[in-house]
Design a protein around this motif. Structure first.
Motif, PDB file in Angstrom:
ATOM      1  N   THR A   5     -19.223  24.693  -9.730  1.00 40.03           N
ATOM      2  CA  THR A   5     -17.872  25.231  -9.939  1.00 40.03           C
ATOM      3  C   THR A   5     -17.206  24.467 -11.073  1.00 40.03           C
ATOM      4  O   THR A   5     -17.716  23.431 -11.522  1.00 40.03           O
ATOM      5  CB  THR A   5     -16.986  25.083  -8.681  1.00 40.03           C
ATOM      6  OG1 THR A   5     -16.768  23.688  -8.434  1.00 40.03           O
ATOM      7  CG2 THR A   5     -17.617  25.733  -7.460  1.00 40.03           C
ATOM      8  N   GLU A   6     -16.048  24.940 -11.478  1.00 42.93           N
ATOM      9  CA  GLU A   6     -15.313  24.254 -12.548  1.00 42.93           C
ATOM     10  C   GLU A   6     -14.932  22.839 -12.152  1.00 42.93           C
ATOM     11  O   GLU A   6     -14.755  21.984 -13.011  1.00 42.93           O
ATOM     12  CB  GLU A   6     -14.078  25.050 -12.981  1.00 42.93           C
ATOM     13  CG  GLU A   6     -13.054  25.349 -11.907  1.00 42.93           C
ATOM     14  CD  GLU A   6     -12.144  24.195 -11.513  1.00 42.93           C
ATOM     15  OE1 GLU A   6     -11.929  23.258 -12.300  1.00 42.93           O
ATOM     16  OE2 GLU A   6     -11.656  24.235 -10.394  1.00 42.93           O
ATOM     17  N   SER A   7     -14.823  22.559 -10.861  1.00 43.76           N
ATOM     18  CA  SER A   7     -14.440  21.204 -10.442  1.00 43.76           C
ATOM     19  C   SER A   7     -15.542  20.190 -10.747  1.00 43.76           C
ATOM     20  O   SER A   7     -15.302  18.984 -10.711  1.00 43.76           O
ATOM     21  CB  SER A   7     -14.065  21.181  -8.959  1.00 43.76           C
ATOM     22  OG  SER A   7     -15.169  21.536  -8.166  1.00 43.76           O
ATOM     23  N   ILE A   9     -16.763  19.832 -13.634  1.00 45.99           N
ATOM     24  CA  ILE A   9     -16.574  19.422 -15.026  1.00 45.99           C
ATOM     25  C   ILE A   9     -15.697  18.179 -15.033  1.00 45.99           C
ATOM     26  O   ILE A   9     -14.544  18.200 -14.604  1.00 45.99           O
ATOM     27  CB  ILE A   9     -15.909  20.542 -15.864  1.00 45.99           C
ATOM     28  CG1 ILE A   9     -16.740  21.834 -15.812  1.00 45.99           C
ATOM     29  CG2 ILE A   9     -15.688  20.081 -17.304  1.00 45.99           C
ATOM     30  CD1 ILE A   9     -18.130  21.735 -16.389  1.00 45.99           C
ATOM     31  N   LYS A  50      -7.319  21.786 -15.323  1.00 45.79           N
ATOM     32  CA  LYS A  50      -8.117  22.837 -14.697  1.00 45.79           C
ATOM     33  C   LYS A  50      -8.407  23.980 -15.657  1.00 45.79           C
ATOM     34  O   LYS A  50      -9.527  24.498 -15.688  1.00 45.79           O
ATOM     35  CB  LYS A  50      -7.417  23.367 -13.445  1.00 45.79           C
ATOM     36  CG  LYS A  50      -8.253  24.384 -12.702  1.00 45.79           C
ATOM     37  CD  LYS A  50      -7.642  24.781 -11.383  1.00 45.79           C
ATOM     38  CE  LYS A  50      -8.589  25.717 -10.646  1.00 45.79           C
ATOM     39  NZ  LYS A  50      -8.157  25.966  -9.271  1.00 45.79           N
ATOM     40  N   SER A  51      -7.429  24.388 -16.463  1.00 50.28           N
ATOM     41  CA  SER A  51      -7.641  25.499 -17.388  1.00 50.28           C
ATOM     42  C   SER A  51      -8.763  25.187 -18.384  1.00 50.28           C
ATOM     43  O   SER A  51      -9.585  26.046 -18.703  1.00 50.28           O
ATOM     44  CB  SER A  51      -6.352  25.851 -18.125  1.00 50.28           C
ATOM     45  OG  SER A  51      -5.874  24.722 -18.837  1.00 50.28           O
ATOM     46  N   ARG A  53     -11.198  22.910 -17.850  1.00 50.11           N
ATOM     47  CA  ARG A  53     -12.441  22.836 -17.062  1.00 50.11           C
ATOM     48  C   ARG A  53     -13.025  24.220 -16.840  1.00 50.11           C
ATOM     49  O   ARG A  53     -14.240  24.416 -16.928  1.00 50.11           O
ATOM     50  CB  ARG A  53     -12.184  22.157 -15.707  1.00 50.11           C
ATOM     51  CG  ARG A  53     -11.914  20.684 -15.801  1.00 50.11           C
ATOM     52  CD  ARG A  53     -11.985  19.973 -14.451  1.00 50.11           C
ATOM     53  NE  ARG A  53     -11.472  20.717 -13.334  1.00 50.11           N
ATOM     54  CZ  ARG A  53     -10.265  20.538 -12.787  1.00 50.11           C
ATOM     55  NH1 ARG A  53      -9.432  19.645 -13.288  1.00 50.11           N
ATOM     56  NH2 ARG A  53      -9.899  21.254 -11.738  1.00 50.11           N
ATOM     57  N   ILE A  54     -12.167  25.198 -16.555  1.00 46.80           N
ATOM     58  CA  ILE A  54     -12.632  26.572 -16.347  1.00 46.80           C
ATOM     59  C   ILE A  54     -13.291  27.104 -17.616  1.00 46.80           C
ATOM     60  O   ILE A  54     -14.372  27.698 -17.566  1.00 46.80           O
ATOM     61  CB  ILE A  54     -11.474  27.487 -15.902  1.00 46.80           C
ATOM     62  CG1 ILE A  54     -11.052  27.142 -14.470  1.00 46.80           C
ATOM     63  CG2 ILE A  54     -11.861  28.965 -16.004  1.00 46.80           C
ATOM     64  CD1 ILE A  54      -9.755  27.804 -14.031  1.00 46.80           C
ATOM     65  N   VAL A  56     -14.660  25.384 -20.109  1.00 46.41           N
ATOM     66  CA  VAL A  56     -15.928  24.678 -20.332  1.00 46.41           C
ATOM     67  C   VAL A  56     -17.001  25.241 -19.398  1.00 46.41           C
ATOM     68  O   VAL A  56     -18.134  25.508 -19.816  1.00 46.41           O
ATOM     69  CB  VAL A  56     -15.756  23.153 -20.135  1.00 46.41           C
ATOM     70  CG1 VAL A  56     -17.107  22.447 -20.116  1.00 46.41           C
ATOM     71  CG2 VAL A  56     -14.861  22.563 -21.220  1.00 46.41           C
ATOM     72  N   TYR A  57     -16.644  25.444 -18.147  1.00 49.96           N
ATOM     73  CA  TYR A  57     -17.591  25.989 -17.160  1.00 49.96           C
ATOM     74  C   TYR A  57     -18.075  27.380 -17.574  1.00 49.96           C
ATOM     75  O   TYR A  57     -19.282  27.649 -17.577  1.00 49.96           O
ATOM     76  CB  TYR A  57     -16.923  26.031 -15.784  1.00 49.96           C
ATOM     77  CG  TYR A  57     -17.810  26.567 -14.703  1.00 49.96           C
ATOM     78  CD1 TYR A  57     -18.828  25.783 -14.163  1.00 49.96           C
ATOM     79  CD2 TYR A  57     -17.646  27.853 -14.217  1.00 49.96           C
ATOM     80  CE1 TYR A  57     -19.660  26.280 -13.157  1.00 49.96           C
ATOM     81  CE2 TYR A  57     -18.466  28.353 -13.217  1.00 49.96           C
ATOM     82  CZ  TYR A  57     -19.472  27.564 -12.693  1.00 49.96           C
ATOM     83  OH  TYR A  57     -20.290  28.052 -11.718  1.00 49.96           O
ATOM     84  N   LEU A  58     -17.143  28.249 -17.933  1.00 44.54           N
ATOM     85  CA  LEU A  58     -17.515  29.608 -18.316  1.00 44.54           C
ATOM     86  C   LEU A  58     -18.421  29.622 -19.537  1.00 44.54           C
ATOM     87  O   LEU A  58     -19.430  30.331 -19.580  1.00 44.54           O
ATOM     88  CB  LEU A  58     -16.266  30.452 -18.578  1.00 44.54           C
ATOM     89  CG  LEU A  58     -15.431  30.812 -17.364  1.00 44.54           C
ATOM     90  CD1 LEU A  58     -14.131  31.475 -17.796  1.00 44.54           C
ATOM     91  CD2 LEU A  58     -16.196  31.710 -16.419  1.00 44.54           C
TER      92      LEU A  58
END
Length: 64
Positions: A5-7, A9, A50-51, A53-54, A56-58
Motif C-alpha cells: 500500500t502507499e503506507s 512508501i 500521504k498525497s 506517497r500515493i 510514488v506508489y501509483l
C-alpha cells in the motif's frame, strides 16, 4: 521489494525505488510533483505526505 500500500512508501523504499528506476532525485521527485530539494529531505527522513506517497506508489510500484 514488497510494498502493498502507499503506507509502505518511506525514506528507504522511496530511495530504493528511485535507484531501481535509475533516476536522479530531480527526475524522480519531479515526476510526482515534488522538487528535488523537497525529495532530498524526504530521503533524509522528513515524513512524506500521504498525497506524495500515493503518487510514488501509483507510478513506481503499480507502474501507472
Amino acid at each position: 521489494m514488497n510494498i502493498d500500500t502507499e503506507s509502505g512508501i518511506n525514506k528507504d523504499s522511496a530511495t530504493r525505488l528511485r535507484n531501481e528506476a535509475k533516476m536522479s532525485q530531480r527526475e524522480f521527485w519531479l515526476s510526482v510533483g515534488a522538487s528535488q530539494p523537497t525529495g532530498c529531505r524526504y530521503e533524509m527522513g522528513v515524513p512524506i505526505p500521504k498525497s506524495v506517497r500515493i503518487l510514488v506508489y501509483l507510478r513506481f510500484v503499480l507502474g501507472l
